[in-house]
Design an enzyme around this catalytic site. Structure first.
Site, PDB file in Angstrom:
ATOM      1  N   GLY A  20       2.704   2.170  16.434  1.00 53.13           N
ATOM      2  CA  GLY A  20       3.072   1.061  15.852  1.00 53.13           C
ATOM      3  C   GLY A  20       3.857   1.640  14.378  1.00 53.13           C
ATOM      4  O   GLY A  20       3.501   2.921  14.166  1.00 53.13           O
ATOM      5  N   MET A  24       5.852   0.735   5.628  1.00 51.99           N
ATOM      6  CA  MET A  24       4.957   1.765   4.861  1.00 51.99           C
ATOM      7  C   MET A  24       4.407   2.842   5.550  1.00 51.99           C
ATOM      8  O   MET A  24       4.285   4.025   5.094  1.00 51.99           O
ATOM      9  CB  MET A  24       3.517   0.890   4.506  1.00 51.99           C
ATOM     10  CG  MET A  24       3.461   0.211   3.304  1.00 51.99           C
ATOM     11  SD  MET A  24       4.154   0.905   1.595  1.00 51.99           S
ATOM     12  CE  MET A  24       2.644   2.135   1.588  1.00 51.99           C
ATOM     13  N   LYS A  26       3.456   4.803   9.752  1.00 47.46           N
ATOM     14  CA  LYS A  26       3.248   4.463  11.269  1.00 47.46           C
ATOM     15  C   LYS A  26       2.036   5.014  11.707  1.00 47.46           C
ATOM     16  O   LYS A  26       1.137   5.480  10.970  1.00 47.46           O
ATOM     17  CB  LYS A  26       4.280   5.873  11.888  1.00 47.46           C
ATOM     18  CG  LYS A  26       5.627   5.378  11.595  1.00 47.46           C
ATOM     19  CD  LYS A  26       6.426   6.774  12.485  1.00 47.46           C
ATOM     20  CE  LYS A  26       7.824   6.595  12.121  1.00 47.46           C
ATOM     21  NZ  LYS A  26       8.854   7.668  12.695  1.00 47.46           N
ATOM     22  N   LYS A  42      -2.870   7.102  10.997  1.00 50.88           N
ATOM     23  CA  LYS A  42      -2.029   6.422  10.203  1.00 50.88           C
ATOM     24  C   LYS A  42      -1.525   7.336   9.182  1.00 50.88           C
ATOM     25  O   LYS A  42      -2.222   8.003   8.487  1.00 50.88           O
ATOM     26  CB  LYS A  42      -2.754   5.407   9.385  1.00 50.88           C
ATOM     27  CG  LYS A  42      -1.783   4.617   8.673  1.00 50.88           C
ATOM     28  CD  LYS A  42      -2.468   3.324   7.959  1.00 50.88           C
ATOM     29  CE  LYS A  42      -1.516   2.567   7.205  1.00 50.88           C
ATOM     30  NZ  LYS A  42      -2.196   1.427   6.615  1.00 50.88           N
ATOM     31  N   ASP A 135      -4.862  -8.967   2.477  1.00 56.55           N
ATOM     32  CA  ASP A 135      -3.752  -9.259   3.451  1.00 56.55           C
ATOM     33  C   ASP A 135      -4.278  -9.671   4.654  1.00 56.55           C
ATOM     34  O   ASP A 135      -3.698  -9.110   5.675  1.00 56.55           O
ATOM     35  CB  ASP A 135      -2.908  -7.935   3.254  1.00 56.55           C
ATOM     36  CG  ASP A 135      -1.484  -8.019   4.025  1.00 56.55           C
ATOM     37  OD1 ASP A 135      -1.066  -9.375   4.056  1.00 56.55           O
ATOM     38  OD2 ASP A 135      -0.899  -7.139   4.445  1.00 56.55           O
TER      39      ASP A 135
END
Length: 279
Positions: A20, A24, A26, A42, A135
């Site tokens: 993904g 911001m 990967k 991440k 979020d």
């Protein structure tokens, strides 16, 4: 140009493949060579690597995640700095995002309630650890092959201040600027006011609305009109969009979407209790 890290090593983790990416950073599929388990790794996008604010944001995400241990929240395993990059090593959650699950239309009542309860339980655990997600949206919720919901991506999370947590607050709080994803943001977030647990409740209400109807609670496409709608207009009645749903569910969802925080469920536990009334 961003570098694909597949095939490299981060400490004792092998980076296998990218799963993904976004503005911001990967997320990679990785392998923990010591414990022989698959993980998610991440990393910030190259454009953000040298920015101290972005690095602090990644660290604040790791700190927020480290506070929460719950079956419906993706767990964190490690935070690593290597070659002037920072990495979060997390639980690898396989499955489909809730966004993909509801892309074909509204879910059956039983699924709305079951997944809604799991979302409320995960939020209750985060809030008990003084972490506000800020979020919550279908793209940040994953449904595993076993049907379990997991809350992902605490990149915008805020650690609520307390006397014991001043350092964490400094790292986690980017100021009450406009952070989040507009169609799911509570009115107080859009106004730049202090976000708290009830802001996540509003976002959860928007997710429940979308699960129940297959459409956004506030479907306006132009940003200014969308913001005005969230601040000043009511969403269409749940049962007007999906007449198969009971009005009792409509009351739960519409209460979560109240403009004033004081009129919403006051905690994720309260939202959970209301959803548990459906079995």
């Amino acid at each position: 140009m961003d570098v694909n890290l597949a095939g490299s090593r981060v400490a004792h983790y092998t980076v296998v493949s990218m799963i993904g990416s976004g503005g911001m950073g990967k997320v990679y599929w990785g392998r923990d060579e010591r414990l022989h388990r698959d993980v998610a790794i991440k990393v910030l996008a190259d454009a953000h690597v040298t920015g101290p604010a972005r690095k602090r944001q990644l660290l604040s995400e790791a700190r927020a995640l480290s506070r929460v241990s719950h079956p419906h929240v993706a767990g964190i395993y490690d935070f690593i700095s290597q070659s002037e990059r920072d990495f979060i090593v997390m639980e690898l959650v396989c499955g489909a995002s809730l966004k993909d699950v509801i892309a074909s239309g509204p879910l059956p009542l039983g699924e709305i309630v079951r997944l809604g309860q799991q979302l409320a339980r995960g939020l209750a655990a985060a809030h008990a650890a003084h972490v506000i997600h800020r979020d919550i949206k279908p793209a940040n919720l994953k449904v595993t092959s076993a049907g379990e919901l997991k809350i992902l991506d605490f990149g915008l999370a805020k650690v609520m201040p307390s006397a014991a947590d001043l350092d964490s607050r400094t790292a986690s709080h980017a100021g009450d600027t406009l952070v989040g994803t507009v169609p799911y943001m509570a009115p107080e977030q859009l106004r730049g006011d202090e976000a708290d647990e009830r802001s996540d409740i509003f976002s959860a209400g928007a997710v429940l609305y979308e699960m129940a109807t297959g459409q956004l609670a506030f479907p306006q496409r132009q940003v200014a009109r969308l913001i005005d709608a969230i601040l000043n207009q009511e969403p269409a009645d749940l049962t007007a969009v999906n007449p198969l749903l009971p009005r009792s569910l409509e009351r739960v969802v519409m209460r979560a979407l109240e403009k004033r925080p004081a009129e919403r469920q006051q905690s994720a536990r309260e939202l959970l209790t209301e959803l548990e009334a459906f079995g």
